[in-house]
Write a protein that holds these residues in place. Structure first.
Motif, PDB file in Angstrom:
ATOM      1  N   GLY A  36       0.828  -1.214   0.000  1.00  0.00           N
ATOM      2  CA  GLY A  36       0.000   0.000   0.000  1.00  0.00           C
ATOM      3  C   GLY A  36       0.852   1.249   0.000  1.00  0.00           C
ATOM      4  N   GLU A  59       0.370  -1.613  -4.794  1.00  0.00           N
ATOM      5  CA  GLU A  59      -0.605  -0.525  -4.660  1.00  0.00           C
ATOM      6  C   GLU A  59      -1.738  -0.751  -5.676  1.00  0.00           C
ATOM      7  OE1 GLU A  59      -1.184   2.084  -2.442  1.00  0.00           O
ATOM      8  OE2 GLU A  59      -2.972   2.054  -3.693  1.00  0.00           O
ATOM      9  N   ASP A  86      -4.549  -5.941  -5.106  1.00  0.00           N
ATOM     10  CA  ASP A  86      -4.575  -6.233  -3.679  1.00  0.00           C
ATOM     11  C   ASP A  86      -3.313  -7.019  -3.303  1.00  0.00           C
ATOM     12  OD1 ASP A  86      -6.928  -6.712  -1.390  1.00  0.00           O
ATOM     13  OD2 ASP A  86      -5.357  -8.231  -1.400  1.00  0.00           O
ATOM     14  N   ILE A 105       3.018   1.397   5.714  1.00  0.00           N
ATOM     15  CA  ILE A 105       3.062   2.807   6.125  1.00  0.00           C
ATOM     16  C   ILE A 105       1.631   3.367   6.107  1.00  0.00           C
ATOM     17  CG2 ILE A 105       4.183   5.035   5.699  1.00  0.00           C
ATOM     18  CD1 ILE A 105       6.275   2.857   5.783  1.00  0.00           C
ATOM     19  N   THR A 182       5.608  10.108   3.936  1.00  0.00           N
ATOM     20  CA  THR A 182       4.621   9.877   2.873  1.00  0.00           C
ATOM     21  C   THR A 182       3.548  10.951   2.988  1.00  0.00           C
ATOM     22  OG1 THR A 182       3.209   8.534   4.301  1.00  0.00           O
ATOM     23  CG2 THR A 182       4.873   7.331   3.000  1.00  0.00           C
TER      24      THR A 182
HETATM   25  C1  SAM Z   1      -4.109   5.410   3.996  1.00  0.00           C
HETATM   26  S1  SAM Z   1      -3.349   5.022   2.478  1.00  0.00           S
HETATM   27  C2  SAM Z   1      -1.605   5.242   2.820  1.00  0.00           C
HETATM   28  C3  SAM Z   1      -0.788   5.349   1.581  1.00  0.00           C
HETATM   29  C4  SAM Z   1       0.722   5.561   1.810  1.00  0.00           C
HETATM   30  N1  SAM Z   1       1.304   4.401   2.425  1.00  0.00           N
HETATM   31  C5  SAM Z   1       0.955   6.805   2.624  1.00  0.00           C
HETATM   32  O1  SAM Z   1       1.390   6.662   3.790  1.00  0.00           O
HETATM   33  O2  SAM Z   1       0.741   7.914   2.091  1.00  0.00           O
HETATM   34  C6  SAM Z   1      -3.496   3.256   2.405  1.00  0.00           C
HETATM   35  C7  SAM Z   1      -3.050   2.666   1.094  1.00  0.00           C
HETATM   36  O3  SAM Z   1      -3.154   1.251   1.126  1.00  0.00           O
HETATM   37  C8  SAM Z   1      -3.661   0.801  -0.116  1.00  0.00           C
HETATM   38  N2  SAM Z   1      -4.362  -0.475   0.137  1.00  0.00           N
HETATM   39  C9  SAM Z   1      -5.554  -0.644   0.738  1.00  0.00           C
HETATM   40  N3  SAM Z   1      -5.879  -1.943   0.790  1.00  0.00           N
HETATM   41  C10 SAM Z   1      -4.856  -2.616   0.224  1.00  0.00           C
HETATM   42  C11 SAM Z   1      -4.592  -3.982  -0.035  1.00  0.00           C
HETATM   43  N4  SAM Z   1      -5.482  -4.939   0.318  1.00  0.00           N
HETATM   44  N5  SAM Z   1      -3.440  -4.328  -0.646  1.00  0.00           N
HETATM   45  C12 SAM Z   1      -2.544  -3.360  -0.998  1.00  0.00           C
HETATM   46  N6  SAM Z   1      -2.738  -2.046  -0.787  1.00  0.00           N
HETATM   47  C13 SAM Z   1      -3.872  -1.671  -0.186  1.00  0.00           C
HETATM   48  C14 SAM Z   1      -4.604   1.908  -0.568  1.00  0.00           C
HETATM   49  O4  SAM Z   1      -4.818   1.905  -1.975  1.00  0.00           O
HETATM   50  C15 SAM Z   1      -3.869   3.143  -0.098  1.00  0.00           C
HETATM   51  O5  SAM Z   1      -2.975   3.657  -1.073  1.00  0.00           O
END
Ligand code: SAM
Length: 203
Positions: A36, A59, A86, A105, A182
């Motif tokens: 993510g 992502e 995912d 993160i 981030t």
């Molecule tokens: C709150 S955001 C944080 C993004 C980044 N890490 C930051 O700190 O700016 C959570 C991220 O996790 C991704 N995400 C959510 N569910 C996920 C999954 N099952 N597998 C991979 N990524 C996922 C979302 O698309 C999003 O970009």
């Protein structure tokens, strides 16, 4: 995005190579994963400062992936491979003990009780982290939501597969030395929600 992503995307229809370092066109000594990565700020900074480490970034959000691809292209980074989906399918594909580090993160905190089952950290995912991390490998997790920090601590500690490395409060208040920040991290700082940095070592 159209031309670079197919070159960098990990092909899950083939078995994983016996040594994950073989995924990269340049020699790397170990492989780290970020789940993510959002806009990719931390992933890109880490890949720049550690050219002899291979990075896998996951992502599913298209804008984030496009941003990371633009940076990879501009900086001509050779040590990143991507998964535009995912995380679950990539975690299942990865070989046992193949990673040195996993970063999460500011994962989505799902603060409402009825949504807790959507949190990425669950007993089953902790088990899969334990399977793919090598001994002494680290899972690093940061959140600004106190309840998600407590939830995560509870699940890692009860798994028996990880030690929480903190010795004193400063250890969870202080960012990891190589943490680059981030978008969500900056958002939490603006809202004056202090982050909690948790590091778990695979035993
Ligand atoms: C709150 S955001 C944080 C993004 C980044 N890490 C930051 O700190 O700016 C959570 C991220 O996790 C991704 N995400 C959510 N569910 C996920 C999954 N099952 N597998 C991979 N990524 C996922 C979302 O698309 C999003 O970009």
């Amino acid at each position: 995005m159209g031309s670079l992503l197919p070159q960098l995307a990990i092909d899950l229809s083939r078995p994983a190579p016996a040594e994950l370092v073989a995924l990269f066109p340049v020699p790397v000594r170990e492989v780290q994963l970020e789940i993510g990565f959002g806009g990719g700020e931390n992933l890109i900074a880490q890949a720049q400062t550690k050219p002899d480490t291979g990075f896998l970034g996951i992502e599913p959000f298209v804008n984030g992936m496009a941003k990371a691809l633009a940076a990879i292209d501009q900086l001509e980074l050779q040590n990143i491979r991507l998964h535009f989906d995912d995380a679950t399918s990539l975690l299942a594909w990865l070989p046992d003990a193949s990673l040195s580090c996993i970063d999460m993160i500011h994962p989505d905190p799902w603060p409402k009780r009825r949504h807790w089952k959507r949190r990425f950290v669950q007993d089953a995912t902790v088990m899969s982290f334990a399977r793919i991390l090598r001994r002494d490998g680290e899972l690093r997790f940061v959140t600004d939501i106190a309840d998600y920090a407590a939830w995560t601590l509870q699940r890692f500690i009860r798994s028996g597969d990880f030690d929480w490395t903190a010795q004193c409060a400063d250890d969870w208040r202080t960012p990891w030395a190589d943490f680059a920040g981030t978008r969500y991290h900056a958002k939490a700082a603006r809202a004056q929600r202090p982050p909690c940095f948790l590091t778990f070592r695979r035993v």
